[in-house]
Design a protein around this motif. Structure first.
Motif, PDB file in Angstrom:
ATOM      1  N   HIS A   7      19.582 -23.357  30.846  1.00 52.88           N
ATOM      2  CA  HIS A   7      20.941 -23.332  30.316  1.00 52.88           C
ATOM      3  C   HIS A   7      21.260 -21.913  29.853  1.00 52.88           C
ATOM      4  CE1 HIS A   7      20.845 -27.698  30.346  1.00 52.88           C
ATOM      5  NE2 HIS A   7      19.649 -27.611  29.792  1.00 52.88           N
ATOM      6  N   ALA A   8      22.515 -21.663  29.575  1.00 51.69           N
ATOM      7  CA  ALA A   8      22.925 -20.334  29.104  1.00 51.69           C
ATOM      8  C   ALA A   8      22.236 -19.965  27.801  1.00 51.69           C
ATOM      9  CB  ALA A   8      24.437 -20.282  28.944  1.00 51.69           C
ATOM     10  N   THR A   9      21.794 -20.952  27.043  1.00 51.32           N
ATOM     11  CA  THR A   9      21.154 -20.692  25.748  1.00 51.32           C
ATOM     12  C   THR A   9      19.630 -20.771  25.801  1.00 51.32           C
ATOM     13  OG1 THR A   9      21.361 -23.029  25.169  1.00 51.32           O
ATOM     14  CG2 THR A   9      23.164 -21.555  24.492  1.00 51.32           C
ATOM     15  N   ASN A  25      19.148 -13.902  33.192  1.00 56.01           N
ATOM     16  CA  ASN A  25      19.762 -13.195  32.066  1.00 56.01           C
ATOM     17  C   ASN A  25      21.173 -12.723  32.383  1.00 56.01           C
ATOM     18  OD1 ASN A  25      17.505 -12.806  29.962  1.00 56.01           O
ATOM     19  ND2 ASN A  25      16.518 -12.299  31.901  1.00 56.01           N
ATOM     20  N   ASP A  27      24.983 -11.731  33.109  1.00 57.08           N
ATOM     21  CA  ASP A  27      25.971 -12.161  34.088  1.00 57.08           C
ATOM     22  C   ASP A  27      25.331 -12.847  35.291  1.00 57.08           C
ATOM     23  OD1 ASP A  27      28.060 -11.246  32.529  1.00 57.08           O
ATOM     24  OD2 ASP A  27      28.181  -9.304  33.564  1.00 57.08           O
ATOM     25  N   ASP A  28      24.122 -12.420  35.664  1.00 60.60           N
ATOM     26  CA  ASP A  28      23.432 -13.065  36.787  1.00 60.60           C
ATOM     27  C   ASP A  28      23.139 -14.523  36.463  1.00 60.60           C
ATOM     28  OD1 ASP A  28      23.468 -10.716  38.235  1.00 60.60           O
ATOM     29  OD2 ASP A  28      21.388 -10.202  37.812  1.00 60.60           O
ATOM     30  N   LEU A  29      22.714 -14.794  35.245  1.00 64.65           N
ATOM     31  CA  LEU A  29      22.444 -16.171  34.850  1.00 64.65           C
ATOM     32  C   LEU A  29      23.722 -16.996  34.892  1.00 64.65           C
ATOM     33  CD1 LEU A  29      20.624 -18.419  33.801  1.00 64.65           C
ATOM     34  CD2 LEU A  29      21.063 -17.583  31.485  1.00 64.65           C
ATOM     35  N   LYS A  30      24.815 -16.445  34.391  1.00 67.99           N
ATOM     36  CA  LYS A  30      26.090 -17.161  34.415  1.00 67.99           C
ATOM     37  C   LYS A  30      26.496 -17.505  35.850  1.00 67.99           C
ATOM     38  CE  LYS A  30      27.835 -15.038  30.214  1.00 67.99           C
ATOM     39  NZ  LYS A  30      28.798 -14.086  29.650  1.00 67.99           N
ATOM     40  N   ALA A  31      26.353 -16.547  36.752  1.00 71.52           N
ATOM     41  CA  ALA A  31      26.700 -16.781  38.157  1.00 71.52           C
ATOM     42  C   ALA A  31      25.783 -17.833  38.771  1.00 71.52           C
ATOM     43  CB  ALA A  31      26.612 -15.474  38.939  1.00 71.52           C
ATOM     44  N   LEU A  33      24.148 -20.244  37.212  1.00 75.25           N
ATOM     45  CA  LEU A  33      24.441 -21.558  36.635  1.00 75.25           C
ATOM     46  C   LEU A  33      25.714 -22.145  37.226  1.00 75.25           C
ATOM     47  CD1 LEU A  33      23.402 -21.064  32.897  1.00 75.25           C
ATOM     48  CD2 LEU A  33      22.167 -22.317  34.702  1.00 75.25           C
ATOM     49  N   ALA A  34      26.676 -21.307  37.592  1.00 77.32           N
ATOM     50  CA  ALA A  34      27.890 -21.793  38.251  1.00 77.32           C
ATOM     51  C   ALA A  34      27.551 -22.353  39.633  1.00 77.32           C
ATOM     52  CB  ALA A  34      28.917 -20.679  38.359  1.00 77.32           C
ATOM     53  N   GLU A  37      25.875 -25.663  39.154  1.00 77.20           N
ATOM     54  CA  GLU A  37      26.871 -26.685  38.829  1.00 77.20           C
ATOM     55  C   GLU A  37      27.544 -27.203  40.098  1.00 77.20           C
ATOM     56  OE1 GLU A  37      31.013 -27.147  36.303  1.00 77.20           O
ATOM     57  OE2 GLU A  37      29.592 -25.590  35.726  1.00 77.20           O
TER      58      GLU A  37
END
Length: 76
Positions: A7-9, A25, A27-31, A33-34, A37
Motif C-alpha cells: 500500500h502507499a503507507t 517508493n 511516484d513510481d509506487l503511486k503509478a 499501485l494505479a 488497481e
C-alpha cells in the motif's frame, strides 16, 4: 504488489531491498499501485485473480516470453 499486500503507507526496514527500490517508493509506487488497481478491477470482471490476469497478459507477449509462476504453498 498483485497480492494487495503493498500500500502507499507500507514501510520497509532499512535492510529490506524494497526500502530503496524505486518501484516501491514515491511516484513510481503511486503509478504501480494505479496499475495494480486496474488489474484487480479487470480480474474481478473476469472472475479471475490479479495473478491470473498478469500471467495471461505475459502469455500474449510472444513466443520468446515464458512466464515462470512461483508458488509458496504446496497445495498450489
Amino acid at each position: 504488489m498483485l497480492t494487495g499486500a503493498v500500500h502507499a503507507t507500507t514501510h520497509y526496514d532499512s535492510g529490506d531491498f524494497r526500502a530503496t527500490a524505486p518501484r516501491y517508493n514515491g511516484d513510481d509506487l503511486k503509478a504501480n499501485l494505479a496499475i495494480v488497481e486496474a488489474i484487480t478491477h479487470l480480474a474481478a470482471v473476469k472472475n479471475a485473480t490479479p495473478a491470473q490476469v498478469a500471467l495471461a497478459w505475459l502469455l500474449t507477449r510472444g513466443g520468446d516470453v515464458i512466464p515462470i509462476p512461483g508458488s509458496s504453498r504446496r497445495s498450489r
